[in-house]
Motif scaffolding. Structure first.
Motif, PDB file in Angstrom:
ATOM      1  N   HIS A  30      31.953  54.102  20.488  1.00 64.34           N
ATOM      2  CA  HIS A  30      32.319  52.717  20.178  1.00 64.34           C
ATOM      3  C   HIS A  30      31.051  51.934  19.839  1.00 64.34           C
ATOM      4  N   PRO A  31      31.054  51.181  18.748  1.00 67.88           N
ATOM      5  CA  PRO A  31      29.817  50.493  18.330  1.00 67.88           C
ATOM      6  C   PRO A  31      29.276  49.499  19.349  1.00 67.88           C
ATOM      7  N   ASP A  32      30.167  48.880  20.157  1.00 65.72           N
ATOM      8  CA  ASP A  32      29.712  47.897  21.132  1.00 65.72           C
ATOM      9  C   ASP A  32      29.598  48.450  22.538  1.00 65.72           C
ATOM     10  N   ASP A  33      30.084  49.682  22.742  1.00 72.71           N
ATOM     11  CA  ASP A  33      30.061  50.226  24.101  1.00 72.71           C
ATOM     12  C   ASP A  33      29.118  51.409  24.249  1.00 72.71           C
ATOM     13  N   ALA A  34      28.634  51.964  23.139  1.00 73.61           N
ATOM     14  CA  ALA A  34      27.721  53.102  23.233  1.00 73.61           C
ATOM     15  C   ALA A  34      26.417  52.693  23.905  1.00 73.61           C
ATOM     16  N   SER A  35      25.954  51.486  23.620  1.00 71.38           N
ATOM     17  CA  SER A  35      24.747  50.955  24.244  1.00 71.38           C
ATOM     18  C   SER A  35      24.953  49.469  24.486  1.00 71.38           C
ATOM     19  N   VAL A  36      24.661  49.031  25.725  1.00 71.07           N
ATOM     20  CA  VAL A  36      24.982  47.666  26.127  1.00 71.07           C
ATOM     21  C   VAL A  36      23.712  46.969  26.613  1.00 71.07           C
ATOM     22  N   PRO A  37      23.377  45.792  26.061  1.00 68.77           N
ATOM     23  CA  PRO A  37      22.183  45.075  26.526  1.00 68.77           C
ATOM     24  C   PRO A  37      22.348  44.552  27.948  1.00 68.77           C
ATOM     25  N   LEU A  38      21.236  44.297  28.622  1.00 66.72           N
ATOM     26  CA  LEU A  38      21.278  43.831  30.008  1.00 66.72           C
ATOM     27  C   LEU A  38      22.020  42.508  30.154  1.00 66.72           C
ATOM     28  N   ALA A  39      21.904  41.619  29.163  1.00 65.08           N
ATOM     29  CA  ALA A  39      22.574  40.323  29.250  1.00 65.08           C
ATOM     30  C   ALA A  39      24.086  40.496  29.340  1.00 65.08           C
ATOM     31  N   LYS A  40      24.630  41.431  28.566  1.00 69.84           N
ATOM     32  CA  LYS A  40      26.074  41.673  28.632  1.00 69.84           C
ATOM     33  C   LYS A  40      26.443  42.363  29.935  1.00 69.84           C
ATOM     34  N   GLN A  41      25.608  43.281  30.390  1.00 70.72           N
ATOM     35  CA  GLN A  41      25.879  43.938  31.662  1.00 70.72           C
ATOM     36  C   GLN A  41      25.992  42.908  32.787  1.00 70.72           C
ATOM     37  N   TYR A  42      25.089  41.952  32.793  1.00 69.96           N
ATOM     38  CA  TYR A  42      25.099  40.919  33.834  1.00 69.96           C
ATOM     39  C   TYR A  42      26.369  40.082  33.766  1.00 69.96           C
TER      40      TYR A  42
ATOM     41  N   LYS B 100      29.406  39.506  36.502  1.00 67.12           N
ATOM     42  CA  LYS B 100      29.847  38.177  36.952  1.00 67.12           C
ATOM     43  C   LYS B 100      31.367  38.055  36.857  1.00 67.12           C
ATOM     44  N   VAL B 101      31.938  38.555  35.771  1.00 68.06           N
ATOM     45  CA  VAL B 101      33.389  38.477  35.585  1.00 68.06           C
ATOM     46  C   VAL B 101      34.109  39.270  36.673  1.00 68.06           C
ATOM     47  N   ILE B 102      33.634  40.496  36.943  1.00 70.98           N
ATOM     48  CA  ILE B 102      34.280  41.332  37.963  1.00 70.98           C
ATOM     49  C   ILE B 102      34.150  40.692  39.340  1.00 70.98           C
TER      50      ILE B 102
ATOM     51  N   LYS C 151      39.214  45.868  29.685  1.00 69.06           N
ATOM     52  CA  LYS C 151      39.045  45.971  28.226  1.00 69.06           C
ATOM     53  C   LYS C 151      37.991  45.008  27.666  1.00 69.06           C
ATOM     54  N   MET C 152      37.388  44.197  28.516  1.00 73.59           N
ATOM     55  CA  MET C 152      36.419  43.225  27.989  1.00 73.59           C
ATOM     56  C   MET C 152      35.229  43.909  27.327  1.00 73.59           C
ATOM     57  N   LYS C 153      34.926  45.132  27.736  1.00 73.27           N
ATOM     58  CA  LYS C 153      33.776  45.828  27.147  1.00 73.27           C
ATOM     59  C   LYS C 153      34.004  46.123  25.669  1.00 73.27           C
ATOM     60  N   TYR C 154      35.284  46.256  25.273  1.00 69.51           N
ATOM     61  CA  TYR C 154      35.600  46.464  23.871  1.00 69.51           C
ATOM     62  C   TYR C 154      35.872  45.144  23.142  1.00 69.51           C
ATOM     63  N   ASP C 155      36.483  44.204  23.849  1.00 64.67           N
ATOM     64  CA  ASP C 155      36.927  42.964  23.210  1.00 64.67           C
ATOM     65  C   ASP C 155      35.777  41.999  22.926  1.00 64.67           C
ATOM     66  N   VAL C 156      34.678  42.139  23.673  1.00 66.22           N
ATOM     67  CA  VAL C 156      33.542  41.230  23.483  1.00 66.22           C
ATOM     68  C   VAL C 156      32.410  41.992  22.804  1.00 66.22           C
ATOM     69  N   PRO C 157      32.086  41.653  21.543  1.00 65.24           N
ATOM     70  CA  PRO C 157      31.003  42.362  20.852  1.00 65.24           C
ATOM     71  C   PRO C 157      29.633  42.010  21.427  1.00 65.24           C
ATOM     72  N   ASN C 158      28.708  42.925  21.269  1.00 61.24           N
ATOM     73  CA  ASN C 158      27.346  42.684  21.768  1.00 61.24           C
ATOM     74  C   ASN C 158      26.670  41.511  21.063  1.00 61.24           C
ATOM     75  N   SER C 159      27.169  41.196  19.865  1.00 61.61           N
ATOM     76  CA  SER C 159      26.578  40.096  19.101  1.00 61.61           C
ATOM     77  C   SER C 159      27.079  38.729  19.544  1.00 61.61           C
ATOM     78  N   ASN C 160      28.107  38.688  20.413  1.00 61.90           N
ATOM     79  CA  ASN C 160      28.664  37.404  20.863  1.00 61.90           C
ATOM     80  C   ASN C 160      29.014  37.489  22.343  1.00 61.90           C
ATOM     81  N   ILE C 161      27.977  37.716  23.159  1.00 63.37           N
ATOM     82  CA  ILE C 161      28.173  37.905  24.594  1.00 63.37           C
ATOM     83  C   ILE C 161      28.740  36.655  25.257  1.00 63.37           C
ATOM     84  N   ALA C 162      28.538  35.502  24.654  1.00 66.02           N
ATOM     85  CA  ALA C 162      28.987  34.243  25.238  1.00 66.02           C
ATOM     86  C   ALA C 162      30.503  34.204  25.448  1.00 66.02           C
ATOM     87  N   LEU C 163      31.236  35.057  24.735  1.00 61.99           N
ATOM     88  CA  LEU C 163      32.692  35.103  24.914  1.00 61.99           C
ATOM     89  C   LEU C 163      33.076  35.484  26.342  1.00 61.99           C
ATOM     90  N   LEU C 164      32.190  36.177  27.039  1.00 64.44           N
ATOM     91  CA  LEU C 164      32.501  36.567  28.414  1.00 64.44           C
ATOM     92  C   LEU C 164      32.594  35.358  29.338  1.00 64.44           C
TER      93      LEU C 164
END
Length: 583
Positions: free
Chosen positions: A506-518, A522-524, A555-568
């Motif tokens: 998956h283009p957004d789930d193969a590698s995830v930046p630390l900002a999205k991981q954090y 927070k969501v969980i 499913k948030m890992k797929y629904d939120v692209p790495n380019s728009n982490i603010a959606l989380l």
């Protein structure tokens, strides 16, 4: 110095001891001039480990000494190249000899005809010391090669060429040693003994993580730049796949990939994928910052033992330029098997499972070459060592796994049952460990978020509670559990499936930046607290599950692209809306 062969036992050759050779000296054996290394000297014979097939050798053939240790030739042109275990360039050999490598002297490790556009950093009259950078050239579009004065050379520059195009063997400088008066020529290429660590000014504390893009590693079991890690796992558990992912997506500057005793098709896959893959850091081919060393299972077993040292020597060379290097060794178990075979040929007393008694010290010698260094050039660089271990049947109690665990600070244990359940990466969160978490806490607090480590601790506690509860569930089922414990199992499932599991395609789930991981953590964490409030008000977990909020968070890992982490940031409101809809 030279002598003649006395006896031949596979890759081990002996000559009568006439004091012709020194310990660890590199020699050429027989009429084909096979490369070998002196590994034992006693009163009667000198024993030589030959790194090529000894088929056709006969007693009486000449053995010639070189007077130097087994070394690697270092210089521009190593990147984008693929070598065998003793640094012979396989592509050049293929061009000259075809698909099958003949024994004996081969083509040079570096292209001696190619000219490099060199910019000279030092000039005539400068005083220099070993390790200083004297010239630079663009080795690939993304890596600048910084040529260094050989470590043993110091003095005053008496001659220096102007900027221009030069080969690796052209003399660019002459350095006069003030004590001896000797003038030493300096070229772009230099040699270094593969078994000797390159010197540094000082070791630095390990306080910066190597970001891999794999959430289970970066969050739960982080590794520092300059650290060491082992990836043990049985056949099919995903060791090679995980190493490929780390090589592709980690934030190291240089990748050294050593295929040590693995199947040839795995190295072919690395070559094909890395040449086609766009480097996420630069947009160019990933091979532009990669060196491949292939000593596959059908290549000479003795050279397999040397391949690890060749790889780490090249890694240290780029570290000394000021780069952060990650070395993948796949797999150290095959390397240990080479040690076992050579030990058997030498008729040494075997230790556990036939491995030599010095296996632990050899493993320690390899992993201690990892580190974050203040180099002789004045730059800071690191070598991170990540070794795969292939225990038979996934038995982690065997000697290679146990001794590796003693000397590494990261242990990423792969679980075959997770792999077969298509949980990737199949890192078992109960058996894995990292000793770097405390060292990296300050970095995470300063560069990600102050509460990152507390969220990590919360997730690990949830998984630990689940592991305890599953013992009860296996006996009497989950229906008898109180609601708060049922909630723990549901949240743990969200952590496992929604956070720890990734999709390598998956283009957004193969590698995830630390900002999205954090933000995902927070969501969980918010979901857990919100659900606990509802359970405290006597609302059963079954009703909460019917809202679909657990699946939405997964499913948030797929629904939120790495380019728009603010959606989380909007997920807290989604959780509140779903829970408030419960009648």
């Amino acid at each position: 110095m030279s002598d003649v062969i006395y006896s031949i036992n596979g890759p081990v050759v002996t000559v009568r001891n006439t004091n012709s050779f020194s310990m660890r000296e590199m020699v050429y054996v027989g009429t084909k001039q096979l490369l070998g290394e002196v590994i034992r000297i006693n009163d009667e014979v000198t024993t030589i480990q030959v790194y090529e097939s000894t088929t056709g050798l006969m007693p009486g053939e000449e053995v010639k000494g070189t007077g130097s240790l087994l070394n690697a030739l270092l210089g521009p042109g190593m990147l984008r190249n693929i070598y065998d275990g003793i640094e012979r360039p396989l592509e050049k050999i293929h061009e000259q000899q075809g698909a099958f490598i003949s024994e004996g002297k081969s083509v040079p490790s570096l292209d001696e005809e190619k000219k490099w556009d060199v910019h000279m950093v030092l000039k005539q009259g400068d005083t220099v010391n070993g390790g200083e950078i004297f010239a630079t050239c663009q080795e690939t579009p993304v890596i600048e090669h910084r040529s260094m004065i050989p470590v043993h050379v110091s003095g005053t520059i008496t001659e220096a060429v102007p900027d221009g195009s030069y080969t690796v063997n052209d003399v660019l400088l002459k350095v006069k040693n003030e004590e001896t008066g000797e003038e030493i020529p300096v070229t772009l290429a230099q040699k270094w003994p593969v078994r000797v660590p390159r010197p540094i000014k000082a070791r630095e504390p390990l306080t910066i993580p190597l970001i891999t893009g794999q959430r289970v590693l970066d969050t739960m079991f982080p590794i520092a730049k300059g650290g060491s890690a082992a990836i043990p796992g049985g056949f099919g558990a995903g060791k090679t796949m995980l190493q490929h992912s780390i090589a592709k997506f980690c934030d190291a500057d240089i990748i050294i990939y050593v295929g040590c005793g693995e199947r040839g098709n795995e190295m072919t896959q690395v070559l094909e994928e890395f040449s086609e893959l766009k480097d996420p850091k630069t947009g160019n081919s990933l091979l532009d910052r990669t060196v491949l060393i292939a000593n596959t299972s059908n290549m000479p077993v003795a050279a397999r033992e040397a391949s690890i040292y060749t790889g780490v020597t090249i890694a240290e060379y780029y570290r000394d330029m000021g780069y952060h290097v990650a070395l993948m060794a796949d797999s150290t178990s095959r390397w240990a098997e080479a040690l076992r075979e050579i030990s058997g040929r030498l008729e040494e007393m075997p230790a556990e499972e036939g491995f030599p008694a010095y296996l632990p010290s050899r493993i320690a010698q390899f992993y201690e070459r990892a580190g974050y260094a203040d180099t002789l050039s004045g730059a800071k660089g690191s070598v991170t060592l990540i070794g795969a271990v292939s225990p038979q049947g996934g038995d982690f109690s065997e000697p290679v796994t146990q001794n590796t665990r003693r000397f590494v600070r990261c242990f990423w244990a792969l679980d075959k049952s997770l792999a077969y359940a298509r949980h990737y990466p199949a890192v078992n969160w109960n058996e894995s460990s990292s000793d770097y978490a405390d060292d990296l806490a300050h970095y995470y607090g300063q560069n990600v978020a102050r509460d990152f480590m507390s969220l990590r601790a919360e997730m690990r506690e949830i998984l630990h509670q689940e592991d305890t509860l599953m013992e009860v569930v296996k006996l009497i089922g989950s229906d008898v559990l109180p609601e708060d414990q049922k909630l723990t199992l549901e949240i743990a499932r969200v952590v496992r499936v929604g956070y720890l599991q990734q999709n390598a395609f998956h283009p957004d789930d193969a590698s995830v930046p630390l900002a999205k991981q954090y933000k995902m953590l927070k969501v969980i964490s918010y979901l857990r607290r919100a659900c606990q409030d509802k359970v405290a008000k006597k609302i059963p977990v079954s009703l909460i599950a019917k809202t679909g909020i657990f699946e939405t968070v997964i499913k948030m890992k797929y629904d939120v692209p790495n380019s728009n982490i603010a959606l989380l940031d909007s997920y807290d409101a989604k959780i509140d809306e779903a829970l408030n809809s419960i009648l």
